[in-house]
Design a protein around this motif. Structure first.
Motif, PDB file in Angstrom:
ATOM      1  N   ARG A 186      29.844  32.118  -5.313  1.00  0.00           N
ATOM      2  CA  ARG A 186      30.367  31.377  -4.064  1.00  0.00           C
ATOM      3  C   ARG A 186      29.025  30.473  -3.667  1.00  0.00           C
ATOM      4  NH1 ARG A 186      35.585  30.232  -3.261  1.00  0.00           N
ATOM      5  NH2 ARG A 186      35.055  28.953  -1.201  1.00  0.00           N
ATOM      6  N   ALA A 187      27.726  31.685  -4.782  1.00  0.00           N
ATOM      7  CA  ALA A 187      25.710  31.017  -4.227  1.00  0.00           C
ATOM      8  C   ALA A 187      26.257  29.262  -4.030  1.00  0.00           C
ATOM      9  CB  ALA A 187      25.528  31.115  -4.627  1.00  0.00           C
ATOM     10  N   GLY A 188      25.481  28.462  -3.022  1.00  0.00           N
ATOM     11  CA  GLY A 188      25.022  27.300  -3.635  1.00  0.00           C
ATOM     12  C   GLY A 188      26.581  26.395  -4.160  1.00  0.00           C
ATOM     13  N   THR A 189      26.406  25.301  -5.094  1.00  0.00           N
ATOM     14  CA  THR A 189      27.712  24.424  -5.071  1.00  0.00           C
ATOM     15  C   THR A 189      27.741  24.853  -6.926  1.00  0.00           C
ATOM     16  OG1 THR A 189      26.957  22.307  -4.174  1.00  0.00           O
ATOM     17  CG2 THR A 189      28.803  21.830  -5.558  1.00  0.00           C
ATOM     18  N   ASP A 249      47.894  29.433 -27.547  1.00  0.00           N
ATOM     19  CA  ASP A 249      48.731  29.479 -26.430  1.00  0.00           C
ATOM     20  C   ASP A 249      48.867  28.644 -24.306  1.00  0.00           C
ATOM     21  OD1 ASP A 249      51.519  29.713 -25.116  1.00  0.00           O
ATOM     22  OD2 ASP A 249      51.228  31.869 -24.602  1.00  0.00           O
ATOM     23  N   PRO A 250      49.176  27.476 -24.226  1.00  0.00           N
ATOM     24  CA  PRO A 250      48.438  26.857 -23.395  1.00  0.00           C
ATOM     25  C   PRO A 250      49.252  27.385 -21.776  1.00  0.00           C
ATOM     26  CG  PRO A 250      49.140  25.240 -25.351  1.00  0.00           C
ATOM     27  CD  PRO A 250      49.336  26.539 -25.586  1.00  0.00           C
ATOM     28  N   ALA A 251      50.452  28.114 -22.494  1.00  0.00           N
ATOM     29  CA  ALA A 251      51.591  28.131 -21.101  1.00  0.00           C
ATOM     30  C   ALA A 251      50.589  29.681 -20.348  1.00  0.00           C
ATOM     31  CB  ALA A 251      52.617  29.055 -21.634  1.00  0.00           C
ATOM     32  N   ALA A 252      49.742  30.068 -21.114  1.00  0.00           N
ATOM     33  CA  ALA A 252      48.774  31.527 -20.941  1.00  0.00           C
ATOM     34  C   ALA A 252      47.538  30.883 -19.706  1.00  0.00           C
ATOM     35  CB  ALA A 252      48.338  31.993 -21.496  1.00  0.00           C
ATOM     36  N   ALA A 253      47.480  29.698 -19.863  1.00  0.00           N
ATOM     37  CA  ALA A 253      46.120  29.383 -18.600  1.00  0.00           C
ATOM     38  C   ALA A 253      45.923  29.707 -17.642  1.00  0.00           C
ATOM     39  CB  ALA A 253      46.045  27.281 -19.539  1.00  0.00           C
ATOM     40  N   ARG A 254      46.925  29.780 -16.724  1.00  0.00           N
ATOM     41  CA  ARG A 254      47.123  29.410 -15.751  1.00  0.00           C
ATOM     42  C   ARG A 254      46.370  30.185 -14.523  1.00  0.00           C
ATOM     43  NH1 ARG A 254      51.666  26.703 -12.193  1.00  0.00           N
ATOM     44  NH2 ARG A 254      51.281  25.278 -12.820  1.00  0.00           N
ATOM     45  N   PRO A 255      46.870  31.953 -15.343  1.00  0.00           N
ATOM     46  CA  PRO A 255      46.323  32.891 -14.604  1.00  0.00           C
ATOM     47  C   PRO A 255      44.505  32.638 -14.664  1.00  0.00           C
ATOM     48  CG  PRO A 255      48.455  32.960 -16.183  1.00  0.00           C
ATOM     49  CD  PRO A 255      47.933  32.071 -16.443  1.00  0.00           C
ATOM     50  N   LEU A 272      39.527  29.340  -9.896  1.00  0.00           N
ATOM     51  CA  LEU A 272      39.201  28.877  -8.662  1.00  0.00           C
ATOM     52  C   LEU A 272      38.433  29.612  -7.706  1.00  0.00           C
ATOM     53  CD1 LEU A 272      42.800  26.706  -8.918  1.00  0.00           C
ATOM     54  CD2 LEU A 272      39.797  25.787  -8.856  1.00  0.00           C
ATOM     55  N   THR A 273      39.404  31.414  -7.406  1.00  0.00           N
ATOM     56  CA  THR A 273      38.438  31.911  -6.219  1.00  0.00           C
ATOM     57  C   THR A 273      37.073  32.297  -6.340  1.00  0.00           C
ATOM     58  OG1 THR A 273      38.896  33.886  -8.268  1.00  0.00           O
ATOM     59  CG2 THR A 273      40.772  33.387  -7.104  1.00  0.00           C
ATOM     60  N   HIS A 274      36.488  31.816  -7.536  1.00  0.00           N
ATOM     61  CA  HIS A 274      34.916  31.791  -7.635  1.00  0.00           C
ATOM     62  C   HIS A 274      34.601  30.086  -6.694  1.00  0.00           C
ATOM     63  CE1 HIS A 274      35.021  35.546  -8.603  1.00  0.00           C
ATOM     64  NE2 HIS A 274      35.493  35.289  -9.508  1.00  0.00           N
ATOM     65  N   ALA A 296      43.929  25.736  -1.566  1.00  0.00           N
ATOM     66  CA  ALA A 296      44.027  27.307  -0.975  1.00  0.00           C
ATOM     67  C   ALA A 296      43.855  28.075  -2.305  1.00  0.00           C
ATOM     68  CB  ALA A 296      45.828  27.082  -1.408  1.00  0.00           C
ATOM     69  N   ALA A 297      43.637  28.005  -3.273  1.00  0.00           N
ATOM     70  CA  ALA A 297      43.316  28.426  -4.679  1.00  0.00           C
ATOM     71  C   ALA A 297      41.766  29.384  -4.664  1.00  0.00           C
ATOM     72  CB  ALA A 297      43.434  28.106  -5.334  1.00  0.00           C
ATOM     73  N   GLY A 298      40.944  28.474  -3.644  1.00  0.00           N
ATOM     74  CA  GLY A 298      39.535  28.945  -3.452  1.00  0.00           C
ATOM     75  C   GLY A 298      38.860  28.355  -2.604  1.00  0.00           C
ATOM     76  N   ALA A 299      38.724  26.593  -3.710  1.00  0.00           N
ATOM     77  CA  ALA A 299      37.943  25.244  -3.276  1.00  0.00           C
ATOM     78  C   ALA A 299      37.542  25.340  -2.234  1.00  0.00           C
ATOM     79  CB  ALA A 299      38.339  24.486  -4.396  1.00  0.00           C
ATOM     80  N   GLU A 300      36.700  25.387  -1.612  1.00  0.00           N
ATOM     81  CA  GLU A 300      36.878  23.971  -0.590  1.00  0.00           C
ATOM     82  C   GLU A 300      36.192  22.846  -0.438  1.00  0.00           C
ATOM     83  OE1 GLU A 300      32.205  25.258   0.947  1.00  0.00           O
ATOM     84  OE2 GLU A 300      33.223  27.544   0.308  1.00  0.00           O
ATOM     85  N   LEU A 301      36.608  22.369  -1.656  1.00  0.00           N
ATOM     86  CA  LEU A 301      36.192  20.874  -1.840  1.00  0.00           C
ATOM     87  C   LEU A 301      36.726  20.561  -3.198  1.00  0.00           C
ATOM     88  CD1 LEU A 301      35.592  17.466  -1.362  1.00  0.00           C
ATOM     89  CD2 LEU A 301      33.645  17.967  -3.061  1.00  0.00           C
TER      90      LEU A 301
END
Length: 388
Positions: free
Chosen positions: A160-163, A177-183, A189-191, A220-225
């Protein structure tokens, strides 16, 4: 280490082959323009046009189109030191059809695999990735190995250095498998400190489609913006500190919406680096996207800073540099007349699931008013805009 880059992007690259007339089905198009494409690459071009020092991490085929892409990157002022070749796969190619103001089907040729999905963790220059003022990755980079592991490793090393920007960049035809994308989206998003996506992409990443709820879910998933593109309704930006901005799109006569989102992305990077207040950043990015929507190409259509300022001051979109001969764009039969003063796609035009094809079978919504994948190898370009 030398001075850090302002922006390093990581992800797709390819060759865009666009008809030089609008309103003409691909089967009837007989003249095409050739352009550098690929969403992450276009974002680097867009930021370079605005005066930023940029580079892209990606891979091409060991072929003539790969040579062309290196030449184009040099001409655009984007450092190509981390653009390497893959012997096994050809450089991706993308065709499109142009039916303004909001229908731009894409035909991706990325089979059996695009070289940009062969980015490997052990080949990354992690010191430069960590040092970059802005690091930009895309959801497409998560769709296959080894690109997925390399993308997540680069994000983790950033710490999470810089932007650190995660462009949700949802293209279901790229996923086995598009259903597998969310994880994988959740992990990315945590990074990330910034998340950018349209409503469909936000739903894929978070399960939320209502704009404000989607923004809150991204935070909530991790982003600041969180930056949520709403198409004709403009763009919503919400910061973790409570600051928010919602601005309308800039009305233009849309020619091709496929590069608008990439121009938005490059301008977003520029505004964040400049330290502007949030509403100014969003208005600036919207104006950059509008300029590209009023032009034919993606990469070569990216605006310079003065052009963006002129539009923000109320001026008309500047002339299209991709058509120096001013070749008429509209089909002589009148099928392709652009609608007057349509809101420019500040992001990707709304998906048209009927026009999404994967080797001939419908497969879901695309970012460019619809997308198709062809039976041959390739990948396409604009995006984030609408394409790529």
């Amino acid at each position: 280490m030398p001075q850090p880059y302002d922006v390093i992007t990581m992800g797709r690259i390819g060759v865009d082959l666009y008809p030089l007339r609008t309103g003409v089905p691909l089967a009837q198009a007989d003249t095409f323009g050739r352009f550098l494409g690929g969403s992450a690459t276009n974002v680097a071009v867009a930021a370079a046009r605005l005066g930023r020092r940029t580079a892209v991490i990606t891979r091409t085929g060991q072929d003539a189109f790969g040579e062309y892409l290196h030449q184009a990157l040099e001409e655009f002022g984007v450092d190509d030191r981390w653009v390497t070749s893959v012997d096994a796969y050809p450089t991706p190619v993308t065709f499109c059809e142009i039916f303004p103001p909001d229908d731009f089907p894409l035909y991706f040729y990325r089979q059996p695999k695009a070289p940009d999905l062969e980015i490997r963790e052990d080949e990354l220059d992690l010191a430069h990735v960590r040092a970059a003022r802005v690091f930009w990755v895309t959801g497409t980079g998560l769709c296959a190995q080894p690109s997925r592991s390399a993308t997540l490793a680069a994000l983790a090393h950033r710490a999470r250095a810089g932007t650190t920007v995660f462009d949700l960049d949802w293209r279901p035809m790229f996923w086995a498998d598009p259903a597998a994308a969310r994880p994988y989206y959740t992990e990315a998003l945590t990074h990330a400190t910034v998340a950018v996506g349209n409503l469909e992409e936000c739903e894929i990443a978070t399960g939320e489609r209502e704009p404000y709820a989607a923004a809150q879910a991204l935070l909530a998933a991790g982003a600041e913006l969180a930056v949520v593109k709403q198409g004709p309704k403009g763009v919503l930006a919400v910061h973790r500190d409570g600051n928010r901005a919602e601005v309308p799109p800039v009305p233009v006569d849309v020619v091709n919406g496929l590069g608008a989102g990439d121009a938005f992305g490059g301008a977003l990077c520029h505004g964040l680096l400049a330290g502007w207040e949030l509403e100014r950043v969003m208005r600036y990015a919207n104006a950059a996207g509008a300029i590209v929507a009023a032009r034919l190409a993606c990469s070569s259509a990216m605006p310079y800073a003065q052009e963006v300022e002129d539009v923000l001051a109320g001026g008309p979109p500047p002339p299209d540099p991709s058509r120096p001969d001013r070749t008429p764009l509209a089909d002589p039969a009148g099928a392709g007349q652009a609608a007057p003063a349509s809101p420019a796609p500040d992001a990707d035009p709304a998906p048209d699931t009927d026009r999404v094809r994967d080797a001939g079978a419908a497969s879901g919504g695309g970012r460019g008013g619809g997308a198709r994948t062809g039976p041959q190898a390739g990948d396409g370009g604009g995006a984030g805009g609408a394409a790529s």
